[in-house]
Design an enzyme around this catalytic site. Structure first.
Site, mmCIF file in Angstrom:
data_model
loop_
_atom_site.group_PDB
_atom_site.id
_atom_site.type_symbol
_atom_site.label_atom_id
_atom_site.label_comp_id
_atom_site.label_asym_id
_atom_site.label_seq_id
_atom_site.Cartn_x
_atom_site.Cartn_y
_atom_site.Cartn_z
ATOM 1 N N THR A 199 0.344 7.035 -0.057
ATOM 2 C CA THR A 199 1.019 8.370 -0.490
ATOM 3 C C THR A 199 0.216 8.861 -1.768
ATOM 4 O O THR A 199 -0.028 8.266 -2.846
ATOM 5 C CB THR A 199 2.626 8.273 -0.992
ATOM 6 N N ARG B 253 0.988 -1.187 0.018
ATOM 7 C CA ARG B 253 0.020 0.101 -0.085
ATOM 8 C C ARG B 253 0.773 1.285 -0.137
ATOM 9 O O ARG B 253 0.167 2.363 0.351
ATOM 10 C CB ARG B 253 -1.009 0.112 1.206
ATOM 11 N N ASP B 254 2.090 1.413 -0.233
ATOM 12 C CA ASP B 254 2.895 2.446 -0.230
ATOM 13 C C ASP B 254 4.077 2.442 -0.988
ATOM 14 O O ASP B 254 5.459 2.600 -0.718
ATOM 15 C CB ASP B 254 3.244 2.706 1.166
ATOM 16 N N VAL B 255 3.943 1.761 -1.997
ATOM 17 C CA VAL B 255 5.203 1.621 -3.116
ATOM 18 C C VAL B 255 5.422 2.987 -3.626
ATOM 19 O O VAL B 255 4.470 3.433 -4.461
ATOM 20 C CB VAL B 255 4.730 0.409 -4.415
#
Length: 234
Positions: free
Chosen positions: A163, A125-127
């Site tokens: 992000t 969920r935050d690549v």
């Protein structure tokens, strides 16, 4: 609970803090050094579940950091993880764009990391560039603080994390995020490696642009069905 207390005590007595790397209301990330061996580690102390990090304890993958120890108590988690030496992809991209060959290699390595996570039911969920460290010729995906375990019975994400620009639409509470949310983010990342821009502003040319387009479809069912499929296409 015992592991939480013993790990906290061990870090306080057996390690020196080299520097605080990140601090927020949710917690703190520090670089620490073991006094006897001199080995450096990442120490995380944050409010939140340890569930994802507990699953990662048994994992050994060149594209993920090794998690050494994890403890949870009263809604707080402490953990010690391998320190990955290298520059973040964000820092590297400040020096210029990558070639198609370089971008594809990094994307494929990130697919390998995500395949391990997805196989355990974990969605990162935050690549994004700052969560990818380039160690020699290896891309390592770090920071699982926004990660969650996929729950079949849940209809939407209970906590909105990620992000802006990289987070898939479903991460904003439209539906529950699964592995296809990471495919979306990886598509954005691939485009930024090639063009320096979000695909909504400037799309990569040719075949790579078509791959990015499919990764970043608003409807998750229109993206690649899983990370292995994307890896094969790359």
């Amino acid at each position: 609970m015992e592991i939480y207390d013993s790990l906290l005590e061990a870090v306080r007595s057996e390690y020196d803090t080299v520097r605080v790397m990140k601090k927020s209301e949710r917690g703190q990330v520090s670089l620490v050094r073991h006094k006897e061996s001199g080995t450096r580690y990442i120490f995380r102390h944050f409010y939140g579940s340890s569930a994802v990090y507990q699953r990662l304890l048994t994992v050994s993958c060149p594209h993920l950091p090794q998690i050494m120890d994890v403890g949870e108590k009263d809604g707080q988690t402490v953990l010690l993880e391998e320190y990955i030496q290298g520059d973040t992809l964000g820092e590297i991209l400040k020096g210029g764009l990558l070639t198609t060959v370089e971008a594809k290699q990094i994307a494929r390595q990130l697919c390998s990391a995500l395949w391990v996570l997805h196989s355990m039911g974990v969605v990162h969920r935050d690549v994004k560039p700052d969560n990818v460290i380039i160690r020699g010729k290896e891309a390592v995906l770090i920071d699982f603080d926004a990660s969650r375990i996929y729950k079949n019975a849940t209809q939407e994400d209970t906590q909105i994390l990620g992000t802006t620009g990289f987070a898939a639409p479903e991460q904003y509470g439209l539906s529950q995020s699964d592995g296809r949310a990471d495919i979306y983010a990886l598509g954005v990342l691939l485009n930024i490696m090639l063009t320096g821009e979000h695909p909504s502003r400037k799309l990569a040319s040719g075949r790579m642009g078509r791959i990015v387009q499919r990764c970043t479809m608003v409807n998750p069912s229109k993206r690649y069905k899983n990370i292995l499929h994307l890896m094969e296409v790359l």
